[in-house]
Design an enzyme around this catalytic site. Structure first.
Site, PDB file in Angstrom:
ATOM      1  CD  GLU A 367     -49.763 -26.660  28.586  1.00  0.00           C
ATOM      2  OE1 GLU A 367     -48.678 -26.188  28.988  1.00  0.00           O
ATOM      3  OE2 GLU A 367     -50.789 -26.663  29.291  1.00  0.00           O
ATOM      4  CG  HIS A 398     -45.690 -56.496  37.077  1.00  0.00           C
ATOM      5  ND1 HIS A 398     -45.595 -57.864  36.977  1.00  0.00           N
ATOM      6  CD2 HIS A 398     -44.431 -56.038  37.285  1.00  0.00           C
ATOM      7  CE1 HIS A 398     -44.318 -58.224  37.153  1.00  0.00           C
ATOM      8  NE2 HIS A 398     -43.600 -57.136  37.337  1.00  0.00           N
ATOM      9  CE  LYS A 522     -55.897 -22.130  32.160  1.00  0.00           C
ATOM     10  NZ  LYS A 522     -54.695 -21.334  31.930  1.00  0.00           N
TER      11      LYS A 522
HETATM   12  O1  F6P Z   1     -53.416 -23.910  31.855  1.00  0.00           O
HETATM   13  C1  F6P Z   1     -52.192 -24.343  31.346  1.00  0.00           C
HETATM   14  C2  F6P Z   1     -51.062 -23.586  31.963  1.00  0.00           C
HETATM   15  O2  F6P Z   1     -51.086 -22.272  31.534  1.00  0.00           O
HETATM   16  C3  F6P Z   1     -49.716 -24.227  31.682  1.00  0.00           C
HETATM   17  O3  F6P Z   1     -49.205 -23.866  30.456  1.00  0.00           O
HETATM   18  C4  F6P Z   1     -48.912 -23.733  32.836  1.00  0.00           C
HETATM   19  O4  F6P Z   1     -47.731 -24.447  33.002  1.00  0.00           O
HETATM   20  C5  F6P Z   1     -49.899 -23.913  33.954  1.00  0.00           C
HETATM   21  O5  F6P Z   1     -51.153 -23.594  33.376  1.00  0.00           O
HETATM   22  C6  F6P Z   1     -49.673 -23.062  35.165  1.00  0.00           C
HETATM   23  O6  F6P Z   1     -49.652 -21.712  34.822  1.00  0.00           O
HETATM   24  P1  F6P Z   1     -49.065 -20.627  35.787  1.00  0.00           P
HETATM   25  O7  F6P Z   1     -47.625 -20.936  36.005  1.00  0.00           O
HETATM   26  O8  F6P Z   1     -49.284 -19.313  35.102  1.00  0.00           O
HETATM   27  O9  F6P Z   1     -49.824 -20.725  37.073  1.00  0.00           O
END
Ligand code: F6P
Length: 561
Positions: A367, A398, A522
């Site tokens: 990421e 394994h 998203k």
């Molecule tokens: O969608 C990725 C992300 O933004 C990550 O970078 C982050 O760790 C995770 O989602 C959770 O985000 P949040 O802590 O804002 O719920």
């Protein structure tokens, strides 16, 4: 104004030429030609020893890589990171996870404010909460002490605490009211549904961990948890005086950078732990997001974790590049990815306590550095983060080691193990057995890196063999030995990888602290959910997605929905 891309600079070109000259020289020959490679390519700091002698490189390679690091401005970048410069340029803010592990008597002024007092104020609030839990004084709405804590979070709000609580489970303090910590991250509710069948609502508390407090995965789990608590505790329990406010207050803690959203959701003010926008999600286990860790190991060991990470930060800041563990680990990766064209990287811990370490690193590395646009917005002309995955080494032997030994992919491996384990087991017979098992594990770890390096040459020639019994070897690896696995060495290990990622990002000229690549998915998921639920908007979809959605609808129709 764009500067000359790194792959057109002198040091990069010298390395490309050097790589061509090295051809496919076999690691076995490098070991024959250069006695004392372990001594030459190993360094120690903060309870860790890093052996880079099985990298497919020579002293000249390393000198050229150090030139590259210098030309890419790595020393200045390290200073900028640690001083709180706005290294996260796309979001115009610093990345100050290192501030979370500064000792109380340190100072770090950023924008005219010393950050250390607020960091330690949060630690003090965590300590108060942890103490209440461990004293059996954090009670649920019906008055019983909380016994189970479920962390609802995903990505950085899950993987770090999950990995560390598992790794340090032996460090649970004695003589306290025991808190069992669980993790639910998946939006499909699988993990949560299981906990809800097993846990007692009267003695269960949920920690809502979300930096943004907008993550649908976490919020959907949180809603299910809230309704479960309310339906079990309000009225049904027949308890006098148990109202919604009390349930919300006694059964939820919020950890976020957004106090407004926590309050809106119903988290009581004094049960909110806040952190800062300048802490990236995947770099956040060192502060309030680490609450589940502290609930398992206690604040003293949590502070040990911070101290170990801080020791690595100091090493990163002070050691010369040629002796600097994060810099060296990063350079080995750059050499493999950019000059030997090795684009897969496997993380192989030989210690069951590190079961979730690879999953944690998958987010940290991919990421952070799975990017293809430079700070100036130009497309990169070179590879960046390799595909990184892993598994406990003994189990992976394994499963996928076949590919490492005889597949067509070149893979770089990181072997990780503690030098000693189980020497503190009280019963002598069990101690002997377990220490023997640890030695067996180490023998496997060392044997695998040796076979990957030497191939057929690891064994005496014993007559002709069919092709399928040949091992080509020449697969590079690094081995990291922890003096032993403690809160301090684990902190140092995590910080080592965080800094390695930063050094690589600096050389690749990319921003390791944003994650725009995950946003579009998203948004489209939101639109798709709308179509699935409300049966509108199908016309705008592509043929595949339309077919899949219709398959769901027809299954629902069959079941009368
Ligand atoms: O969608 C990725 C992300 O933004 C990550 O970078 C982050 O760790 C995770 O989602 C959770 O985000 P949040 O802590 O804002 O719920």
């Amino acid at each position: 104004m764009s500067h000359t891309p790194i792959d057109q600079q002198r040091a990069w070109c010298a390395l490309a030429e050097h790589a061509a000259g090295m051809g496919r020289r076999h690691l076995r020959d490098l070991f024959v030609e250069q006695p004392g490679r372990f001594e030459t390519f190993s360094r120690s700091a903060a309870g860790l020893t890093l052996d880079l002698s099985k990298q497919r490189w020579t002293g000249q390679t390393l000198d050229l890589l150090l030139d590259l690091a210098r030309d890419a401005g790595v020393p200045e970048a390290i200073r900028g990171l640690l001083a709180g410069e706005r290294v996260n340029r796309s979001e115009d803010r610093p990345a100050l996870h290192t501030a979370l592990r500064l000792p109380a008597d340190a100072r770090l002024e950023v924008g005219g404010e010393d950050l250390v007092p607020s960091v330690h104020a949060t630690l003090a609030r965590m300590a108060e909460m942890v103490e209440r839990f461990h004293a059996g004084q954090w009670r649920g709405a019906t008055g019983k002490p909380i016994h189970d804590v479920v962390n609802l979070g995903v990505g950085g709000s899950d993987l770090g605490p999950l990995m560390v609580t598992h790794a340090l489970a032996d460090y649970r303090p004695e003589g306290i009211h025991r808190i069992d910590v669980h993790f639910a991250s998946t939006m499909d509710g699988s993990q949560l549904a299981d906990y809800l069948t097993r846990l007692n609502p009267e003695t269960t508390l949920f920690v809502l961990s979300s930096k943004s407090f907008t993550t649908i995965d976490t919020l959907s789990n949180a809603r299910t948890a809230r309704d479960w608590l309310k339906s079990r505790l309000l009225g049904a329990a027949g308890e006098e005086g148990v109202d919604e406010a009390l349930v919300m207050r006694q059964h939820f803690i919020g950890v976020s950078a957004s106090p407004e959203k926590m309050a809106e959701w119903g988290i009581a003010d004094d049960h909110q732990l806040e952190f800062w926008e300048w802490v990236g999600g995947r770099y956040s286990l060192w502060g309030a997001i680490g609450l589940p860790i502290a609930l398992v190991v206690g604040m003293e060991h949590f502070r040990g974790l911070l101290a170990g990470a801080h020791a690595m930060d100091r090493h990163f800041s002070e050691a010369a590049p040629a002796d600097n563990l994060p810099v060296l680990l990063a350079l080995a990766g750059i050499w493999n990815v950019n000059f030997l064209d090795i684009r897969a990287h496997s993380i192989l811990p030989y210690d069951g306590r590190l079961e979730y370490f690879a999953a944690y690193l998958e987010q940290l590395e991919m990421e952070s550095n799975g990017k293809s646009v430079t700070h100036d917005g130009d497309q990169v002309g070179y590879s960046t983060c390799p595909v990184l995955w892993g598994q406990l080494g003994p189990n992976a032997q394994h499963a996928f080691y076949q590919l490492l030994h005889q597949g067509t992919q070149a893979v770089e491996c990181d072997f990780i193990a503690p030098r000693v384990r189980y020497d503190d087991v009280p019963d002598p017979a069990t101690r002997d057995h377990l220490m023997g098992q640890h030695r067996l594990t180490l023998a496997n770890c060392f044997a695998q890196s040796r076979v990957l390096m030497l191939g057929d040459d690891a064994i005496e020639e014993d007559g002709p063999r069919p092709e399928y019994k040949h091992y080509r070897g020449n697969q590079p690896s690094s081995t990291l030995l922890l003096d032993r696995l403690t809160p301090e060495t684990l902190g140092a290990l995590i910080a080592l990888y965080e800094h390695k990622v930063f050094v690589q990002a600096t050389i690749w000229d990319i921003n390791p602290f944003d994650q725009w690549g995950v946003e579009l998915g998203k948004k489209i998921a939101g639109e798709t959910q709308h179509t699935l639920e409300h049966r509108t908007g199908l016309e705008g979809m592509d043929d595949s997605t339309r077919g899949l959605i219709e398959a769901v609808w027809s299954a629902e129709a069959e079941h009368g929905r």
